[in-house]
Scaffold this active site. Structure first.
Site, PDB file in Angstrom:
ATOM      1  N   LYS A   1      36.412  10.196   5.031  1.00 40.17           N
ATOM      2  CA  LYS A   1      36.869   9.087   4.190  1.00 40.17           C
ATOM      3  C   LYS A   1      38.392   8.983   4.135  1.00 40.17           C
ATOM      4  CE  LYS A   1      32.672   8.658   1.481  1.00 40.17           C
ATOM      5  NZ  LYS A   1      31.840   9.704   2.141  1.00 40.17           N
TER       6      LYS A   1
HETATM    7  C1  LIG Z   1      30.585   9.352   2.793  1.00 43.32           C
HETATM    8  C2  LIG Z   1      30.042  10.364   3.713  1.00 43.32           C
HETATM    9  C3  LIG Z   1      29.005  10.067   4.609  1.00 43.32           C
HETATM   10  C4  LIG Z   1      28.321   8.717   4.657  1.00 43.32           C
HETATM   11  O1  LIG Z   1      29.160   7.687   5.151  1.00 43.32           O
HETATM   12  P1  LIG Z   1      28.777   6.159   4.879  1.00 43.32           P
HETATM   13  O2  LIG Z   1      29.914   5.378   5.415  1.00 43.32           O
HETATM   14  O3  LIG Z   1      28.639   6.035   3.388  1.00 43.32           O
HETATM   15  O4  LIG Z   1      27.499   5.885   5.580  1.00 43.32           O
HETATM   16  C5  LIG Z   1      28.586  11.071   5.478  1.00 43.32           C
HETATM   17  N1  LIG Z   1      29.131  12.304   5.451  1.00 43.32           N
HETATM   18  C6  LIG Z   1      30.121  12.634   4.590  1.00 43.32           C
HETATM   19  C7  LIG Z   1      30.667  14.009   4.609  1.00 43.32           C
HETATM   20  C8  LIG Z   1      30.621  11.678   3.705  1.00 43.32           C
HETATM   21  O5  LIG Z   1      31.605  12.014   2.858  1.00 43.32           O
END
Ligand SMILES: *Cc1c(COP(=O)(O)O)cnc(C)c1O
Length: 489
Positions: free
Chosen positions: A108
């Site tokens: 993120k």
């Molecule tokens: C947020 C997240 C996901 C999922 O990603 P999306 O874009 O919500 O599908 C997967 N793995 C981790 C470690 C995350 O922080």
């Protein structure tokens, strides 16, 4: 480039408006009206910041190109230690796109390190002077990544709400030790849904909006429904593809499959956008944990959220309503009316079914699969013992699903698994998966994992132990409104 709403095609806005506003008035999400065509030959030798600038400027056409260039440089240079978009080979034809080299060790960071800059610039482009108050409900990773991205950004403040019993110790410490004069962090009594529902209620409350408007304050969200969070994620699909080309693993034009550990469907949707721009993406494999609502949807065309919620070892994927799927529905159905209808059914009845035609369009690009906690643990162990590759629980879901997909289809195409978090963020589960007895504390587990594997724990996690905790307020979900109104410190 203009943007429209998934629920009302009459609405046309600029990129700055889409990013400043977040959500369209009638509840739809903003999507690009068309897709810029990528010049693969021109892009293949670019470094990450230049690639980011090139992708961003195709969509954010009302932004100053010099701003985009500087923002991309400032974001993806030092903070990612030169490892932005880094691909590791795991086995023959199997790769891991390691997206956790950023400051909070989760993918993120790619979006949330850039998005604050995009928001400030959007307000400038629109001549808006109000203060932006960002509210974030988080089950763990989003909160820290947003705090790190928004701290000390001028004209913005941020409040993060996490479930009092729903995050790992490391995730909690990452948040409550956050520095910055414009940040606040609250534990909310209950689970993630209680926090999320509380925040959603505040966003939907017209009275709160009016009161804040009188003070020249506007609420905003850092969740992945904002276009500003999606667009930076398109870049690393290109970066990974070119890395495979430039190291001779594939030839330019060869199709590559991607398997993505999915929750809110943002990360995988960015891969679809890269494909629409002309990147030779084969199949996008949507990987879910036991909360496999997307597996069922892509298999049958029925999205049914009326099911039990399971807590798993991959908590960032514990989601029953994947917000960004709405964007894919719009692109596949080509109809705002259809999408508005589906979303209405979801709100009313918790379920909707798309037509066979729409499902067929989705299945041209997407496949799916799911894996339970036990399979995930076995996968962590297998990758480590067979390939000497250590991965976290979320990434392991995708490795398992990718393996099943290849066995089922017989596909020999190169496969890139998106690795979304550092294994050191979930050290206890990773240790247990390796067959070791995990200590009580996350820090002891981190040290043990480091000693066992010889892999260094990221400095930003290891140093948490010595940082002062700044926030210890616990609130009821109903008190989120007071925070929004500035009545609670
Ligand atoms: C947020 C997240 C996901 C999922 O990603 P999306 O874009 O919500 O599908 C997967 N793995 C981790 C470690 C995350 O922080």
């Amino acid at each position: 480039m203009q943007f429209t709403s998934t629920r009302d095609s009459q609405k046309i806005v600029s990129a700055s408006q889409a990013i400043a506003q977040g959500l369209s008035d009638e509840g739809g999400l903003f999507v690009p009206c068309e897709f810029p065509k990528a010049d693969l030959e021109a892009m293949k030798d670019m470094d990450y910041p230049t690639l980011a600038k090139t992708v961003l400027s195709g969509f954010l056409t009302d932004y100053d190109p010099a701003f985009l260039e500087n923002a991309a440089k400032a974001t993806y240079g030092q903070a990612f230690g030169g490892k932005a978009g880094h691909v590791a080979q795991v086995a023959e034809g199997l790769y891991s796109l390691e997206l956790w080299h950023g400051p909070t060790c989760a993918f993120k960071d790619y979006a949330l390190q850039l998005m604050p800059k995009l928001l400030v610039e959007a307000k400038k482009n629109l001549g808006r002077t109000e203060h932006t108050r960002i509210l974030v409900a988080t089950s763990g990773d989003t909160g820290k990544a947003a705090l790190d991205g928004y701290h000390d950004v001028p004209g913005v403040s941020i409040a993060v709400f996490y479930p009092s019993h729903g995050t790992s110790e490391i995730q909690r410490l990452q948040m409550v030790t956050q520095e910055g004069s414009n940040v606040a962090v609250y534990a909310v009594k209950g689970n993630f849904d209680d926090a999320q529902t509380g925040v959603k209620r505040v966003f939907g409350d017209k009275q709160i909006a009016q009161k804040l408007e009188a003070e020249n304050i506007r609420l905003s969200s850092a969740n992945s429904i904002n276009w500003g969070r999606l667009v930076p994620q398109i870049v690393y699909y290109f970066a990974s593809y070119f890395q495979l080309v430039n190291t001779g693993k594939i030839t330019m034009g060869e199709r590559v499959d991607y398997c993505v550990p999915t929750g809110n469907f943002g990360d995988i949707l960015a891969g679809y956008y890269a494909k629409r721009m002309g990147l030779p993406v084969g199949t996008l494999v949507c990987a879910s944990n036991r909360n496999n609502v997307l597996t069922d949807f892509i298999s049958t065309g029925t999205y049914d959220a009326r099911r039990e919620f399971h807590r798993t070892t991959s908590p960032s994927m514990d989601i029953l309503v994947s917000s960004n799927l709405e964007r894919l529905l719009f692109h596949a159905a080509g109809s705002d009316k259809a999408v508005a209808g589906y979303m209405n059914e979801l709100n009313q009845n918790g379920v909707y079914t798309v037509s066979p035609e729409v499902l067929a369009v989705i299945r041209e690009s997407f496949a799916c699969g799911c894996a339970g906690d036990e399979e995930v643990a076995a996968e962590i162990k297998a990758r480590y013992e067979q390939d000497h590759y250590l991965c976290d629980t979320h990434t392991a879901v995708a490795f398992k699903v990718a393996e099943n997909y290849r066995a089922r289809t017989g596909s020999k195409a190169p496969m890139v698994v998106l690795s979304t978090a550092s294994p050191f963020k979930f050290p206890c589960d990773v240790l247990k998966a390796l067959g070791l007895k995990a200590p009580e504390s996350d820090f002891a587990a981190m040290e043990m994992l480091q000693a066992e594997t010889g892999m260094p724990a990221p400095e930003s996690l290891a140093c948490l132990k010595n940082k002062p905790e700044r926030f210890d307020t616990v609130i009821d979900p109903a008190e989120i409104a007071d925070v929004a109104l500035g009545k609670k410190s």
